[in-house]
Design an enzyme around this catalytic site. Structure first.
Site, short mmCIF file in Angstrom:
data_model
loop_
_atom_site.label_atom_id
_atom_site.label_comp_id
_atom_site.label_asym_id
_atom_site.label_seq_id
_atom_site.Cartn_x
_atom_site.Cartn_y
_atom_site.Cartn_z
N ILE A 221 47.41 43.09 42.61
CA ILE A 221 47.23 43.82 41.34
C ILE A 221 48.36 44.83 41.15
CG2 ILE A 221 45.71 45.37 40.03
CD1 ILE A 221 43.34 44.09 41.61
N ALA A 297 40.12 51.05 39.59
CA ALA A 297 39.51 49.73 39.37
C ALA A 297 39.41 49.02 40.70
CB ALA A 297 40.33 48.92 38.39
N SER A 298 39.35 49.78 41.81
CA SER A 298 39.28 49.11 43.11
C SER A 298 37.82 48.97 43.54
CB SER A 298 40.11 49.86 44.15
OG SER A 298 39.67 51.20 44.31
N ASP A 323 36.25 51.90 36.54
CA ASP A 323 35.66 50.57 36.32
C ASP A 323 34.62 50.27 37.39
OD1 ASP A 323 35.54 48.04 34.96
OD2 ASP A 323 36.70 47.14 36.59
N GLU A 328 26.17 50.31 41.55
CA GLU A 328 26.30 49.54 40.29
C GLU A 328 25.02 48.74 40.10
OE1 GLU A 328 29.94 47.28 40.42
OE2 GLU A 328 31.17 49.08 40.69
N HIS A 358 32.66 47.52 35.50
CA HIS A 358 33.25 46.60 36.49
C HIS A 358 33.73 45.30 35.82
CE1 HIS A 358 33.20 45.60 41.05
NE2 HIS A 358 34.21 44.99 40.45
N GLY A 361 38.16 42.17 36.29
CA GLY A 361 38.49 40.76 36.44
C GLY A 361 37.73 39.88 35.47
#
Ligand SMILES: NC(=O)c1ccc[n+]([C@@H]2O[C@H](COP(=O)([O-])OP(=O)(O)OC[C@H]3O[C@@H](n4cnc5c(N)ncnc54)[C@H](O)[C@@H]3O)[C@@H](O)[C@H]2O)c1
Ligand SMILES: O=C(O)CC[C@@H](O)C(=O)O
Length: 480
Positions: A221, A297-298, A323, A328, A358, A361
């Site tokens: 990324i 965003a990891s 993200d 979650e 999230h 992707g």
């Protein structure tokens, strides 16, 4: 040398032992159980375009672990239809769910299946995996594999695959969108307009040209992001624990502190590891430039969110994009609140913070490519024993058997990596003609694959049982 025999399902006559349990054994994948089989079961390569499984040479012989309709696959979290179709085309029984499952339901279902496909929400811990007595392989239809107890899986002879880069571009593009959005406070302006408020301001809004992007974790990324950021006129610095060549004119720095103190925008692209837990906390936020921006965003474990809230309230950090979160929800709905994460409401009340569920992707392109890539790995593991791309086992692949080698069997022996195993293995294989053999180890677990020619059906039971009886055994599979 044993006499050659016709192997069931290869065009030869059915074996004399029909229904006696011999065929069952021939098609067994086992650590503690036997699978039922059908000698007449046929194997079809899937016609899916772009799928690796379609690219075998026509002369390649398809191996069957057992009746393909017996392979049960549980797919969770909306695995793309591209992947579902590849698995269905193999004749596997595929049960697909849109979300993840509550723990008790997952335990019930995982007992029964040989293959499970998940994304980031399903936690396959040792306490779940200990119920998965039939499971031989896990497919993570994503990049991250921190949701799986990889060591426990390897110790249980369960191979784990992921998709190492199929969604990297999607994440990097989201980062570009967010960098500009934060610099221009787009989220706030849009929210205000949705509430009927016209608020035309330029204070605190910037171009990104000429600013410095600091990338933490310069892998798939980070690389993509680096190229796009330079194309927008940004300077790129990166910090990684490994020495890596920079794309374009990007420069590696020697410490996280140096990166934090020089970057206007900091993006995080490291895996979830004990070393990356709270990688960005109060101290590191303090090392960032005044008015800098943070993007994560990891994984949710990488940023201490309470410290970030404090830094944003004080004005030290001018904006953030998150993200991923420590907790979650398992599915879509109104779950992002203080019950889920104690700071939930406080975080949502901040200005210039982009909160996404999230979705780094989550593009059609990425999900479709991941579906094909991971499903191919699963098929190649189930049908051929190939571990190329495995994240918790040694990578082993043998040249495929051809139609000219009808009476060969492939033995796969996953075993503890302890002294003296190969001597015992060779004692067993010594009575056979070993065409090719490969073995490798990864930590405590080793993987051996051997193709043996001219195997008499009556010998397979003995062969299989001899491996099962070894003290080093984790799992034996015999494919033919
Ligand atoms: N938000 C999403 O939807 C989404 C999508 C894909 C991946 N991810 C996450 O992003 C992570 C990175 O993805 P990638 O494909 O670039 O991974 P990658 O493995 O290609 O790159 C990760 C890089 O981080 C480096 N690294 C490891 N520990 C570090 C540390 N302590 N400090 C600095 N660098 C360190 C590694 O050396 C490597 O170069 C994944 O592990 C996954 O958790 C999130
Ligand atoms: O699709 C997902 O659920 C996970 C996406 C991302 O975090 C990954 O690890 O690839």
């Amino acid at each position: 040398m044993p006499a050659a025999v016709n192997i069931p399902g290869r065009g030869g006559p059915p074996p004399a032992e029909n229904g006696t349990g011999m065929e069952d054994l021939l098609r067994t994948v086992s650590n503690s159980y036997n699978q039922s089989t059908s000698p007449s079961a046929t194997f079809h390569s899937p016609p899916a375009i772009g799928s690796f499984t379609t690219k075998f040479k026509p002369s390649t012989r398809d191996l069957k672990p057992f009746q393909t309709t017996d392979i049960k696959v549980l797919l969770l979290e909306n695995v793309n239809t591209s992947g579902q179709n590849i698995l269905k085309q193999q004749g596997y029984q595929v049960e697909a769910h849109k979300g993840s499952l509550p723990e008790d339901e997952l335990i019930e279902k995982i007992r029964d299946v040989q293959v499970i496909g998940i994304r980031s929400k399903t936690k396959l811990t040792s306490s779940i995996l200990k119920h998965a007595k039939n499971l031989i392989v896990i497919g993570c239809f994503c990049i991250g594999t921190n949701q799986v107890d990889l060591q426990y899986a390897a110790d249980s002879g369960i191979c784990v695959f992921n998709s190492p880069f199929s969604n990297s571009r999607s994440v990097a593009e989201l980062m570009i969108g967010e960098i500009i959005s934060l610099a221009r406070q787009l989220g706030d302006r849009s929210n205000e307009m949705h509430q009927g408020v016209w608020n035309k301001v330029s204070a605190g809004c910037w171009e990104v040209r000429g600013k410095t992007l600091g990338i933490v974790g310069y892998g798939h990324i980070g690389n993509q992001l680096s190229v796009m950021a330079e194309a927008m006129g940004m300077s790129v610095l990166y910090y990684d624990v490994v020495n890596l060549m920079g794309m374009g004119t990007a420069k590696q720095v020697g410490s996280l502190e140096e990166l934090l103190s020089r970057a206007d925008f900091v993006t995080l692209h490291v895996p979830a590891l004990p070393e990356t837990k709270n990688l960005i906390s109060e101290k590191e936020l303090g090392q960032m430039k005044n008015g800098a921006y943070l993007l994560n965003a990891s994984r949710g474990s990488v940023v201490d969110i309470s410290a970030l809230i404090k830094a944003m309230k004080s004005g030290k950090i001018a904006g953030a994009a998150l993200d991923v979160y420590p907790n979650e929800p398992a599915g879509n709905g109104q779950f992002f609140n203080s019950e889920l994460n104690q700071w939930g409401d406080e975080l949502r009340s901040l200005k210039n913070i982009i909160l996404t569920p999230h979705i780094g992707g989550s593009t059609e392109e990425a999900q479709s490519a991941i579906g094909v890539e991971v499903a191919d790995s699963l098929v190649n593991y189930v049908n051929f024993g190939t571990t190329t791309g495995a994240v918790n086992m040694p990578e082993i692949a043998l040249r495929s058997l051809t139609v000219d080698e009808p009476n060969h069997v492939r033995v796969i022996y996953v075993h503890k990596n302890v002294p003296g195993v190969l001597r015992k293995v060779n004692e067993i294989l010594g009575d056979h003609n070993v065409d090719k053999q490969m073995t490798d180890s990864r930590g405590d677990v080793a993987y051996l694959m051997a193709d043996i020619s001219n195997v008499n059906t009556s010998e397979i039971k003995l062969l299989y049982q001899s491996f099962e009886d070894l003290g080093s055994r984790i799992r034996t599979r015999v494919l033919y």
